[in-house]
Write a protein that holds these residues in place. Structure first.
Motif, short mmCIF file in Angstrom:
data_model
loop_
_atom_site.label_atom_id
_atom_site.label_comp_id
_atom_site.label_asym_id
_atom_site.label_seq_id
_atom_site.Cartn_x
_atom_site.Cartn_y
_atom_site.Cartn_z
N TRP A 159 46.51 29.09 34.46
CA TRP A 159 47.12 27.75 34.44
C TRP A 159 46.07 26.70 34.10
O TRP A 159 46.34 25.77 33.35
CB TRP A 159 47.75 27.42 35.79
N ALA A 160 44.88 26.84 34.68
CA ALA A 160 43.80 25.88 34.39
C ALA A 160 43.47 25.91 32.90
O ALA A 160 43.23 24.86 32.29
CB ALA A 160 42.57 26.20 35.23
N LEU A 164 38.34 24.56 35.65
CA LEU A 164 37.64 25.51 34.79
C LEU A 164 36.14 25.58 35.08
O LEU A 164 35.51 26.60 34.82
CB LEU A 164 37.89 25.17 33.32
N LYS A 165 35.58 24.53 35.64
CA LYS A 165 34.16 24.52 35.96
C LYS A 165 33.85 25.15 37.32
O LYS A 165 32.68 25.34 37.66
CB LYS A 165 33.64 23.08 35.97
N PHE A 178 36.42 30.89 40.22
CA PHE A 178 37.15 31.73 39.27
C PHE A 178 36.27 32.72 38.53
O PHE A 178 36.75 33.71 38.01
CB PHE A 178 37.90 30.85 38.26
N GLN A 179 34.98 32.45 38.46
CA GLN A 179 34.03 33.37 37.83
C GLN A 179 32.70 33.26 38.56
O GLN A 179 31.74 32.70 38.05
CB GLN A 179 33.85 33.01 36.35
N PRO A 180 32.63 33.85 39.77
CA PRO A 180 31.42 33.69 40.58
C PRO A 180 30.21 34.46 40.05
O PRO A 180 29.08 34.11 40.36
CB PRO A 180 31.84 34.22 41.95
N TYR A 181 30.44 35.48 39.25
CA TYR A 181 29.34 36.31 38.75
C TYR A 181 29.44 36.44 37.24
O TYR A 181 30.53 36.47 36.69
CB TYR A 181 29.39 37.71 39.36
#
Length: 69
Positions: free
Chosen positions: A35-36, A45-46, A50-53
């Motif tokens: 959705w973002a 998105l920053k 959502f993407q820790p690694y």
């Protein structure tokens, strides 16, 4: 044709399955991240949530470890 109500119900179903221990959290966060992306929400998105690694550090073989489903 896109139906907001159906999509919202779907996410609620995913959340309930997660709460019941039948779905990993990553399934829910993937939908929220999509959705973002769709709405180009730069703030979301920053977020590291959502993407820790970095992608190369992810090991899918451990996903869902310890869950009984």
């Amino acid at each position: 044709m896109w139906h907001y109500g159906e999509e919202k119900r779907y996410v609620h179903e995913l959340l309930e399955k997660y709460r019941a221990g039948k779905l990993p959290l990553s399934s829910v966060t993937a939908v929220i991240r999509s959705w973002a992306i769709r709405y180009q929400n730069e703030y979301l998105l920053k977020q590291r949530y959502f993407q820790p690694y970095p992608e190369p550090l992810l090991d899918v073989t451990d996903s869902g470890k310890g869950r009984d489903y």
